[in-house]
Design a protein around this motif. Structure first.
Motif, PDB file in Angstrom:
ATOM      1  N   ALA A   1       0.832  -1.205   0.000  1.00 32.11           N
ATOM      2  CA  ALA A   1       0.000   0.000   0.000  1.00 32.11           C
ATOM      3  C   ALA A   1       0.869   1.259   0.000  1.00 32.11           C
ATOM      4  CB  ALA A   1      -0.934  -0.001   1.207  1.00 32.11           C
ATOM      5  N   ALA A   2       1.991   1.215   0.708  1.00 32.32           N
ATOM      6  CA  ALA A   2       2.896   2.374   0.758  1.00 32.32           C
ATOM      7  C   ALA A   2       3.484   2.682  -0.611  1.00 32.32           C
ATOM      8  CB  ALA A   2       4.018   2.127   1.764  1.00 32.32           C
ATOM      9  N   GLN A   3       3.611   1.671  -1.447  1.00 35.31           N
ATOM     10  CA  GLN A   3       4.151   1.895  -2.790  1.00 35.31           C
ATOM     11  C   GLN A   3       3.262   2.849  -3.585  1.00 35.31           C
ATOM     12  OE1 GLN A   3       5.467  -1.757  -4.832  1.00 35.31           O
ATOM     13  NE2 GLN A   3       5.510  -2.727  -2.811  1.00 35.31           N
ATOM     14  N   ASP A   4       1.974   2.871  -3.270  1.00 32.02           N
ATOM     15  CA  ASP A   4       1.056   3.790  -3.953  1.00 32.02           C
ATOM     16  C   ASP A   4       1.372   5.251  -3.638  1.00 32.02           C
ATOM     17  OD1 ASP A   4      -0.252   1.612  -5.029  1.00 32.02           O
ATOM     18  OD2 ASP A   4      -1.834   1.603  -3.497  1.00 32.02           O
ATOM     19  N   ASP A   5       2.026   5.493  -2.490  1.00 27.83           N
ATOM     20  CA  ASP A   5       2.409   6.857  -2.120  1.00 27.83           C
ATOM     21  C   ASP A   5       3.563   7.381  -2.980  1.00 27.83           C
ATOM     22  OD1 ASP A   5       0.503   6.779  -0.112  1.00 27.83           O
ATOM     23  OD2 ASP A   5       1.958   6.193   1.432  1.00 27.83           O
ATOM     24  N   TYR A   6       4.257   6.476  -3.651  1.00 33.85           N
ATOM     25  CA  TYR A   6       5.426   6.832  -4.468  1.00 33.85           C
ATOM     26  C   TYR A   6       5.280   6.183  -5.849  1.00 33.85           C
ATOM     27  CZ  TYR A   6       6.845   7.383   0.379  1.00 33.85           C
ATOM     28  OH  TYR A   6       6.884   7.724   1.705  1.00 33.85           O
ATOM     29  N   PRO A   7       4.291   6.597  -6.606  1.00 33.70           N
ATOM     30  CA  PRO A   7       3.969   5.890  -7.858  1.00 33.70           C
ATOM     31  C   PRO A   7       5.083   5.900  -8.906  1.00 33.70           C
ATOM     32  CG  PRO A   7       2.767   7.951  -7.716  1.00 33.70           C
ATOM     33  CD  PRO A   7       3.438   7.757  -6.399  1.00 33.70           C
ATOM     34  N   ASP A   8       5.932   6.910  -8.894  1.00 30.00           N
ATOM     35  CA  ASP A   8       6.992   6.988  -9.901  1.00 30.00           C
ATOM     36  C   ASP A   8       8.342   6.522  -9.375  1.00 30.00           C
ATOM     37  OD1 ASP A   8       5.198   8.057 -11.773  1.00 30.00           O
ATOM     38  OD2 ASP A   8       5.490  10.077 -10.973  1.00 30.00           O
ATOM     39  N   ALA A   9       8.391   6.118  -8.113  1.00 33.10           N
ATOM     40  CA  ALA A   9       9.668   5.742  -7.494  1.00 33.10           C
ATOM     41  C   ALA A   9      10.180   4.423  -8.050  1.00 33.10           C
ATOM     42  CB  ALA A   9       9.506   5.636  -5.984  1.00 33.10           C
ATOM     43  N   ASP A  10      11.490   4.350  -8.183  1.00 33.01           N
ATOM     44  CA  ASP A  10      12.125   3.078  -8.497  1.00 33.01           C
ATOM     45  C   ASP A  10      12.093   2.233  -7.235  1.00 33.01           C
ATOM     46  OD1 ASP A  10      12.797   3.810 -11.129  1.00 33.01           O
ATOM     47  OD2 ASP A  10      14.650   4.762 -10.452  1.00 33.01           O
ATOM     48  N   LEU A  11      11.733   0.969  -7.377  1.00 30.17           N
ATOM     49  CA  LEU A  11      11.622   0.062  -6.240  1.00 30.17           C
ATOM     50  C   LEU A  11      12.850  -0.838  -6.181  1.00 30.17           C
ATOM     51  CD1 LEU A  11       9.987  -1.139  -3.904  1.00 30.17           C
ATOM     52  CD2 LEU A  11       8.886  -2.630  -5.594  1.00 30.17           C
ATOM     53  N   TYR A  12      13.476  -0.888  -5.010  1.00 37.62           N
ATOM     54  CA  TYR A  12      14.620  -1.764  -4.753  1.00 37.62           C
ATOM     55  C   TYR A  12      14.231  -2.661  -3.587  1.00 37.62           C
ATOM     56  CZ  TYR A  12      17.123   1.613  -7.599  1.00 37.62           C
ATOM     57  OH  TYR A  12      17.522   2.434  -8.625  1.00 37.62           O
ATOM     58  N   GLU A  13      13.667  -3.813  -3.917  1.00 40.29           N
ATOM     59  CA  GLU A  13      13.205  -4.730  -2.883  1.00 40.29           C
ATOM     60  C   GLU A  13      14.245  -5.825  -2.679  1.00 40.29           C
ATOM     61  OE1 GLU A  13       9.392  -7.628  -1.951  1.00 40.29           O
ATOM     62  OE2 GLU A  13       9.217  -6.076  -3.472  1.00 40.29           O
ATOM     63  N   ASN A  14      14.645  -5.996  -1.429  1.00 37.87           N
ATOM     64  CA  ASN A  14      15.639  -6.999  -1.067  1.00 37.87           C
ATOM     65  C   ASN A  14      14.961  -8.063  -0.219  1.00 37.87           C
ATOM     66  OD1 ASN A  14      18.318  -5.502  -1.851  1.00 37.87           O
ATOM     67  ND2 ASN A  14      16.983  -4.004  -0.891  1.00 37.87           N
ATOM     68  N   GLY A  15      15.077  -9.305  -0.650  1.00 30.74           N
ATOM     69  CA  GLY A  15      14.431 -10.391   0.063  1.00 30.74           C
ATOM     70  C   GLY A  15      13.356 -11.021  -0.797  1.00 30.74           C
ATOM     71  N   SER A  16      12.429 -11.668  -0.144  1.00 30.56           N
ATOM     72  CA  SER A  16      11.391 -12.422  -0.827  1.00 30.56           C
ATOM     73  C   SER A  16      10.022 -11.802  -0.597  1.00 30.56           C
ATOM     74  CB  SER A  16      11.389 -13.860  -0.285  1.00 30.56           C
ATOM     75  OG  SER A  16      10.255 -14.558  -0.745  1.00 30.56           O
ATOM     76  N   ALA A  17       9.188 -11.853  -1.608  1.00 28.98           N
ATOM     77  CA  ALA A  17       7.808 -11.386  -1.464  1.00 28.98           C
ATOM     78  C   ALA A  17       6.954 -12.439  -0.756  1.00 28.98           C
ATOM     79  CB  ALA A  17       7.220 -11.059  -2.828  1.00 28.98           C
ATOM     80  N   ASP A  18       7.533 -13.585  -0.469  1.00 26.92           N
ATOM     81  CA  ASP A  18       6.803 -14.688   0.153  1.00 26.92           C
ATOM     82  C   ASP A  18       6.922 -14.689   1.671  1.00 26.92           C
ATOM     83  OD1 ASP A  18       5.988 -15.649  -2.353  1.00 26.92           O
ATOM     84  OD2 ASP A  18       7.858 -16.751  -2.601  1.00 26.92           O
ATOM     85  N   VAL A  19       7.178 -13.538   2.253  1.00 21.08           N
ATOM     86  CA  VAL A  19       7.232 -13.424   3.709  1.00 21.08           C
ATOM     87  C   VAL A  19       6.164 -12.424   4.155  1.00 21.08           C
ATOM     88  CG1 VAL A  19       9.658 -14.089   3.890  1.00 21.08           C
ATOM     89  CG2 VAL A  19       9.071 -11.685   3.586  1.00 21.08           C
ATOM     90  N   ASP A  20       5.955 -12.354   5.451  1.00 23.15           N
ATOM     91  CA  ASP A  20       4.827 -11.577   5.957  1.00 23.15           C
ATOM     92  C   ASP A  20       5.104 -10.111   6.232  1.00 23.15           C
ATOM     93  OD1 ASP A  20       3.203 -13.819   5.914  1.00 23.15           O
ATOM     94  OD2 ASP A  20       3.736 -14.402   7.967  1.00 23.15           O
ATOM     95  N   ARG A  21       6.391  -9.714   6.350  1.00 26.76           N
ATOM     96  CA  ARG A  21       6.684  -8.366   6.808  1.00 26.76           C
ATOM     97  C   ARG A  21       7.734  -7.691   5.933  1.00 26.76           C
ATOM     98  NH1 ARG A  21       7.214  -7.515  12.685  1.00 26.76           N
ATOM     99  NH2 ARG A  21       6.125  -5.636  12.115  1.00 26.76           N
ATOM    100  N   ALA A  22       7.807  -6.366   6.075  1.00 25.75           N
ATOM    101  CA  ALA A  22       8.788  -5.592   5.312  1.00 25.75           C
ATOM    102  C   ALA A  22       9.186  -4.347   6.094  1.00 25.75           C
ATOM    103  CB  ALA A  22       8.208  -5.185   3.954  1.00 25.75           C
ATOM    104  N   ALA A  23      10.375  -3.877   5.788  1.00 24.14           N
ATOM    105  CA  ALA A  23      10.862  -2.584   6.276  1.00 24.14           C
ATOM    106  C   ALA A  23      11.185  -1.777   5.026  1.00 24.14           C
ATOM    107  CB  ALA A  23      12.105  -2.773   7.145  1.00 24.14           C
ATOM    108  N   TRP A  24      10.828  -0.488   5.017  1.00 26.00           N
ATOM    109  CA  TRP A  24      11.075   0.305   3.822  1.00 26.00           C
ATOM    110  C   TRP A  24      11.477   1.725   4.172  1.00 26.00           C
ATOM    111  CZ3 TRP A  24       6.343  -1.578   5.278  1.00 26.00           C
ATOM    112  CH2 TRP A  24       5.322  -0.674   5.513  1.00 26.00           C
TER     113      TRP A  24
END
Length: 139
Positions: free
Chosen positions: A78-101
């Protein structure tokens, strides 16, 4: 519910440099007090505590103070919607329950580290990644 950890969220290159410079005296104090706690002699201190050592302390302080949001993976998406044009650098797996950003405004980048059970480790990892990938180049 998502929580924010940390204090620094500089908006511009100039603000990054300003905040970094402001940490110089704190880095010197921390370095001096750690050396004192290690019972380093004056000679050993003068020989081993170089400007590079104090500089490393300043970089570590800066990175450790970056504002990071911690929440569940759905909150991160949901937070990604706050930055619609931002480049995303995701480290780790999308198959886990939590994230820090962390959002890097001057680079329009959203940096994240995903995790299952260790939020402190994820936050520390994310801060190191964000610092080395974006902030270090500005400094």
């Amino acid at each position: 519910m998502a929580e924010t950890r940390g204090l620094l969220a500089p908006q511009t290159d100039a603000e990054v440099r300003e905040r970094f410079e402001a940490l110089g005296p704190a880095a010197q104090t921390v370095t001096r007090e750690v050396a004192r706690a290690m019972d380093l002699s004056k000679e050993a201190y003068d020989e081993r505590v170089t400007s590079d050592v104090v500089g490393t302390a300043r970089e570590a302080l800066f990175a450790s103070l970056l504002a990071v949001t911690v929440g569940d993976y759905d909150e991160f998406e949901a937070a990604q919607d706050d930055y619609p044009d931002a480049d995303l650098y995701e480290n780790g797996s999308a198959d886990v329950d939590r994230a820090a950003w962390h959002y890097v405004p001057f680079a329009d980048a959203l940096v994240a580290a995903t995790f299952q059970n260790e939020p402190d480790a994820a936050v520390a990892t994310l801060r190191r990644i964000a610092f080395s990938r974006f902030y270090q180049d500005v400094l």
